[in-house]
Write an enzyme that holds these catalytic residues in place. Structure first.
Site, PDB file in Angstrom:
ATOM      1  CG  ASP A  45       2.669   0.528   7.809  1.00  0.00           C
ATOM      2  OD1 ASP A  45       2.411  -0.041   6.757  1.00  0.00           O
ATOM      3  OD2 ASP A  45       1.847   0.655   8.739  1.00  0.00           O
ATOM      4  CD  GLU A  92      -2.912  -1.393   5.321  1.00  0.00           C
ATOM      5  OE1 GLU A  92      -2.773  -2.462   5.911  1.00  0.00           O
ATOM      6  OE2 GLU A  92      -2.608  -0.302   5.850  1.00  0.00           O
ATOM      7  CD  GLU A  93      -1.680   2.550   7.479  1.00  0.00           C
ATOM      8  OE1 GLU A  93      -2.340   2.075   8.413  1.00  0.00           O
ATOM      9  OE2 GLU A  93      -0.488   2.253   7.278  1.00  0.00           O
ATOM     10  CG  HIS A 149       0.308   3.534  12.290  1.00  0.00           C
ATOM     11  ND1 HIS A 149      -1.006   3.155  12.394  1.00  0.00           N
ATOM     12  CD2 HIS A 149       0.795   2.837  11.238  1.00  0.00           C
ATOM     13  CE1 HIS A 149      -1.281   2.261  11.449  1.00  0.00           C
ATOM     14  NE2 HIS A 149      -0.203   2.046  10.747  1.00  0.00           N
ATOM     15  CG  HIS A 152      -0.458   0.119   2.517  1.00  0.00           C
ATOM     16  ND1 HIS A 152      -0.250   1.347   3.105  1.00  0.00           N
ATOM     17  CD2 HIS A 152      -0.087  -0.802   3.437  1.00  0.00           C
ATOM     18  CE1 HIS A 152       0.216   1.158   4.338  1.00  0.00           C
ATOM     19  NE2 HIS A 152       0.335  -0.130   4.564  1.00  0.00           N
TER      20      HIS A 152
END
Lengths: 309, 337
Positions: B169, B198-199, B309, B59
């Site tokens: 990420d 995606e998140e 994150h 992603h």
């Protein structure tokens, strides 16, 4: 009942043994297909609307996440498992290696989590344990699961049904215990008009239980499953079928999704969905308890539905 | 490469900048490139055989924030895009909107706070972003409600082979897929998907998988890493430096066992270090991809990433290299499963 089916090892994503059993059982009887996720579908045929009956082949399991220096194992739950019910349970790995679950946390019972539990496989060092199991391996509870008794019912129905009012499909699905996953590709392939999930459900007629669902109370017709209202017309068809044929039934409304019916309901082109369940006391423990009477009721109800409704 | 990718400003739903970087990078190496209606990039490279379809997914979005209001004093109220821990926010630098306005996430000064405030977590709704202006009018000239916000944090290599950056990420996954397109000679027809959103619920990949209908899908991710003394040994889910992570089970998917065993075998044969993710928590695109269409066999492989994150994610170059080489091998030998 086909008892050998209950004894197979089939944790989520490791259902090959159960899928093989089913394909083998149906060999020379019907043509089966196995999809990428591992679910087995069989098309029996007939004329009329497409009716898909489904039962899952997987069972909840424990996935090994860590082996410590003294040979004890830690695990995560694959499926809905209650940590309290797991304590002191026997667990079995794919190659018949056994262990038992223990807890040594100084905590109130209500605070115990899966991460407080460990498995003893009688290994006394990491090396010894690693000869028997690896991180990522799965273990099942007790070595026998009634999760698959609904598969037995479907297999018997395939044997017994000679004619029906529907174009019949049967599915034996994977990965139900971890979130009703296996049914999704099956629905996308079959695109049924009507979907019936056959599943087990927790009987709570025990001390301090709500007694909504009773062992020996008959087949359970689900009216609502989680946030989904199941097809009212199918519910009334089942009610009528049960009444006409004197099949004992009970009704239930599930607060949390218990069956594949809600998933199937709005997948692909959508379908009318119903769920018929068999009550099981102490579901997903080593002491699952069922009644032949309920199994018979569920099977008879569906059989009459397929051939009469 | 990883520097360019992690510096891009691309929270979920606003992936334009990273998409352009990726397309420019991969175009010479693909047989075709398509951007679907949601914004996923689907890059195609012909394989030795067209018997089956192999998809790899990474992603390209990152977690961030969105402006939800402007105060009379010209500070910005905001909310999260993706899951962000309130505890890490106070004092962090951010960049706001298309004008890329620098800002600071501010809270009540420690000198004026009450003990009970200091002992509890301050909620995102009680923080404001300071963009260095004093009135609502001034603020409105450079920012408006709905503007996206990103962490302001540059790529840096440090210590013994570690990298710090925001959005590792899943820009590590993006970098791996770019290298697969550049160097791999895929066994089956290869679809590299750089997915959006995606998140905020793995939305893009579901759409891409329905378009491609792959037989196998490899999801390349940055995953949870807990390897400090704060965590009891049996809960250290992955450790930086210990190699590629196979996610056997997470909240939304389980690895296909044949695919998993095949990847382990390839790693063993080629001396590539790997570890099993020691938890059933976390989630990735595999869950949506495996049930799309008529279903497919998935495996999620990841680089352990500390402080996910946050503006300072940390990975080890060794793990990145392990994932990169194994992903290329898998694409070249997937027909041997």
């Amino acid at each position: 009942m086909k008892n050998d089916l209950q004894k197979l090892f089939a944790p989520p994503a490791c259902e090959t043994a159960a899928a093989d059993y089913i394909e083998n059982y149906l060999k020379n009887k019907a043509e089966t297909t196995r999809d990428a996720m591992g679910s087995v579908t069989v098309h029996i045929g007939g004329s009329g609307k497409k009716l898909l009956l489904s039962a899952h082949i997987d069972e909840p399991a424990l996935m090994i996440t860590h082996i410590d220096e003294n040979g004890f194992l830690r695990f995560a739950a694959a499926g809905q498992l209650n940590p309290i019910e797991l304590i002191n349970s026997k667990v079995v790995f794919s190659d018949k290696i056994c262990g038992a679950v223990f807890c040594n946390a100084e905590k109130n019972v209500s605070e115990i989590k899966i991460s407080d539990l460990f498995i003893d496989i009688n290994a006394h060092s990491r090396d010894e344990a690693e000869k028997l199991v690896s991180e990522g391996d799965m273990a099942v509870i007790g070595g026998r699961s009634l999760s698959r008794l609904c598969c037995s019912i479907l297999l018997e129905l395939i044997d017994e049904i000679k004619a029906s009012n529907y174009d019949l499909y049967f599915a034996f699905t994977v990965q139900k215990e971890v979130g009703f996953r296996g049914i999704m590709p099956v629905i996308n392939s079959v695109m049924p008009d009507i979907f019936i999930a056959l599943d087990t459900v927790k009987a709570d007629d025990i001390p301090c239980g709500k007694s909504e669902i009773k062992l020996k109370g008959g087949a359970v017709i689900a009216v609502k499953d989680g946030r989904s209202v199941l097809s009212p017309s199918l519910v009334s068809d089942f009610r009528e079928t049960a009444f006409k044929n004197s099949v004992s039934v009970q009704y239930a409304s599930f607060n949390e999704q218990q069956t594949e019916a809600p998933t199937a309901q709005c997948a692909a082109g959508g379908s009318k969905a119903a769920a018929i369940c068999v009550p099981v006391r102490y579901l997903n423990t080593a002491n699952e308890t069922i009644s032949e009477k309920d199994i018979y009721a569920a099977k008879t109800l569906i059989k009459h539905f397929i051939t009469e409704a | 490469m990883l520097k360019k990718l992690t510096d891009a400003f691309s929270p979920s739903g606003y992936e334009d900048e990273i998409r352009e970087i990726i397309i420019n990078e991969i175009t010479p190496f693909c047989d075709s490139i398509e951007t679907d209606n949601m914004g996923n990039i689907i890059a195609f490279k012909k394989g030795k055989s067209s018997k089956k379809k192999f998809m790899a997914d990474a992603h390209m979005d990152e977690v961030g924030f969105i402006v939800t209001g402007i105060t009379e004093g010209g500070r910005l109220k905001f909310d999260e895009v993706g899951g962000i821990d309130d505890r890490i926010l106070p004092g962090k630098r951010v960049i706001v909107g298309e004008k890329r306005v620098p800002g600071i996430i501010g809270i009540n000064p420690v000198h004026l706070s009450y003990p009970e405030e200091r002992n509890s977590v301050i909620k995102m709704r009680d923080m404001l972003i300071d963009i260095g202006v004093s009135t609502k009018k001034e603020a409105e000239m450079v920012a408006e409600k709905g503007d996206y916000i990103c962490f302001d944090s540059e790529y840096k290599e440090f210590g013994d082979g570690f990298i710090k950056a925001k959005a590792l990420d899943d820009r590590v996954g993006v970098a791996v897929l770019i290298d697969m397109l550049k160097t791999a000679n895929p066994a089956y027809d290869f679809y590299a998907v750089f997915s959006v959103q995606e998140e905020i619920g793995c939305r893009g990949a579901a759409v891409a998988a329905n378009i491609i209908k792959p037989d196998y899908a490899l999801i390349v991710e940055g995953t949870i890493c807990a390897d400090s003394a704060f965590t009891p040994i049996h809960r250290r889910v992955t450790a930086a430096g210990n190699g590629a992570v196979f996610s056997v089970m997470e909240r939304s998917s389980l690895a296909n066992r044949d695919f998993l065993n095949f990847a382990k075998k390839l790693a063993d044969e080629n001396g590539i270090a790997y570890q099993i993710k020691r938890t059933g928590n976390g989630g990735n695109n595999a869950g949506r991809i495996q049930v799309a269409g008529k279903g497919c066999k998935t495996l999620a492989m990841a680089v352990p990433c500390r402080y996910l994150h946050s503006p300072a994610c940390v990975i080890s170059k060794k793990d990145f290299e392990a994932v990169r080489s194994l992903a290329i091998l898998i694409s070249e030998r997937i027909d041997e499963i």
